[in-house]
Design a protein around this motif. Sequence first.
Motif, PDB file in Angstrom:
ATOM      1  N   LEU A 252       7.124  -4.580   1.531  1.00 51.30           N
ATOM      2  CA  LEU A 252       6.364  -5.165   0.430  1.00 51.30           C
ATOM      3  C   LEU A 252       4.871  -5.259   0.717  1.00 51.30           C
ATOM      4  O   LEU A 252       4.092  -5.615  -0.158  1.00 51.30           O
ATOM      5  CB  LEU A 252       6.935  -6.549   0.092  1.00 51.30           C
ATOM      6  N   MET A 253       4.458  -4.928   1.938  1.00 53.26           N
ATOM      7  CA  MET A 253       3.047  -4.975   2.326  1.00 53.26           C
ATOM      8  C   MET A 253       2.353  -3.658   2.020  1.00 53.26           C
ATOM      9  O   MET A 253       2.944  -2.584   2.187  1.00 53.26           O
ATOM     10  CB  MET A 253       2.922  -5.195   3.841  1.00 53.26           C
ATOM     11  N   ALA A 254       1.081  -3.750   1.638  1.00 52.05           N
ATOM     12  CA  ALA A 254       0.237  -2.556   1.560  1.00 52.05           C
ATOM     13  C   ALA A 254       0.018  -2.054   2.988  1.00 52.05           C
ATOM     14  O   ALA A 254       0.083  -2.832   3.950  1.00 52.05           O
ATOM     15  CB  ALA A 254      -1.098  -2.908   0.906  1.00 52.05           C
TER      16      ALA A 254
ATOM     17  N   VAL B 212      -3.148 -11.447  -2.448  1.00 50.48           N
ATOM     18  CA  VAL B 212      -3.844 -10.434  -3.226  1.00 50.48           C
ATOM     19  C   VAL B 212      -2.908  -9.237  -3.317  1.00 50.48           C
ATOM     20  O   VAL B 212      -2.392  -8.767  -2.293  1.00 50.48           O
ATOM     21  CB  VAL B 212      -5.185 -10.029  -2.583  1.00 50.48           C
ATOM     22  N   ILE B 213      -2.676  -8.785  -4.532  1.00 48.93           N
ATOM     23  CA  ILE B 213      -1.750  -7.682  -4.790  1.00 48.93           C
ATOM     24  C   ILE B 213      -2.529  -6.439  -5.179  1.00 48.93           C
ATOM     25  O   ILE B 213      -3.465  -6.506  -5.976  1.00 48.93           O
ATOM     26  CB  ILE B 213      -0.754  -8.051  -5.923  1.00 48.93           C
ATOM     27  N   GLU B 214      -2.131  -5.318  -4.595  1.00 47.73           N
ATOM     28  CA  GLU B 214      -2.747  -4.033  -4.932  1.00 47.73           C
ATOM     29  C   GLU B 214      -1.649  -2.989  -5.069  1.00 47.73           C
ATOM     30  O   GLU B 214      -0.858  -2.794  -4.141  1.00 47.73           O
ATOM     31  CB  GLU B 214      -3.732  -3.620  -3.841  1.00 47.73           C
ATOM     32  N   LYS B 215      -1.576  -2.379  -6.225  1.00 47.96           N
ATOM     33  CA  LYS B 215      -0.578  -1.340  -6.505  1.00 47.96           C
ATOM     34  C   LYS B 215       0.845  -1.816  -6.198  1.00 47.96           C
ATOM     35  O   LYS B 215       1.654  -1.108  -5.622  1.00 47.96           O
ATOM     36  CB  LYS B 215      -0.891  -0.068  -5.716  1.00 47.96           C
ATOM     37  N   GLY B 216       1.129  -3.059  -6.571  1.00 49.09           N
ATOM     38  CA  GLY B 216       2.471  -3.609  -6.413  1.00 49.09           C
ATOM     39  C   GLY B 216       2.829  -4.057  -5.016  1.00 49.09           C
ATOM     40  O   GLY B 216       3.967  -4.432  -4.755  1.00 49.09           O
TER      41      GLY B 216
ATOM     42  N   LEU C  80      -1.517  -6.939  -0.442  1.00 46.71           N
ATOM     43  CA  LEU C  80      -2.668  -6.472   0.331  1.00 46.71           C
ATOM     44  C   LEU C  80      -3.092  -7.533   1.347  1.00 46.71           C
ATOM     45  O   LEU C  80      -3.392  -7.226   2.489  1.00 46.71           O
ATOM     46  CB  LEU C  80      -3.832  -6.138  -0.599  1.00 46.71           C
ATOM     47  N   SER C  81      -3.090  -8.800   0.921  1.00 45.57           N
ATOM     48  CA  SER C  81      -3.398  -9.869   1.867  1.00 45.57           C
ATOM     49  C   SER C  81      -2.558 -11.097   1.568  1.00 45.57           C
ATOM     50  O   SER C  81      -2.168 -11.354   0.434  1.00 45.57           O
ATOM     51  CB  SER C  81      -4.892 -10.212   1.857  1.00 45.57           C
TER      52      SER C  81
END
Length: 122
Positions: A23-25, A99-103, A106-107
């Motif tokens: 689930l992590m970027a 912080v979510i990026e592209k599902g 991100l952090s």
Amino acid sequence: MKEAVLNFIEAINAGDVENICLLMAQDHVFIDNIGQEHKGVQLMRAGWSNYFELFPDYKIEISEIFERGNEFVLLGRASASYKGEKVKCWSIPAAWKAVIEKGKVLSWQVFADTKVQFDAMK
């Protein structure tokens, strides 16, 4: 995006390190309670694995979620017991920022006073 945050919490509450990492970027950053940044999925795989060894029943309970674009602030409680010993348990108020990026997450930043956790380890 909120679903990504809730899935991340669900994976944490299940102690599922592999799912947490999925689930992590790729450029994920974990920011601990003193503001130190820990970067990368592989580093966090080891970090979460070690944390769950110390606190195998770690749980996050969310009471409120605030959303602004791709940023989320979560308020609630964190609880666990040191190495699963119920006499060494703790429950503390805590907050998190995601912080979510592209599902993907991100952090992930935690805000909590960890003195209680360290006291439980004695």
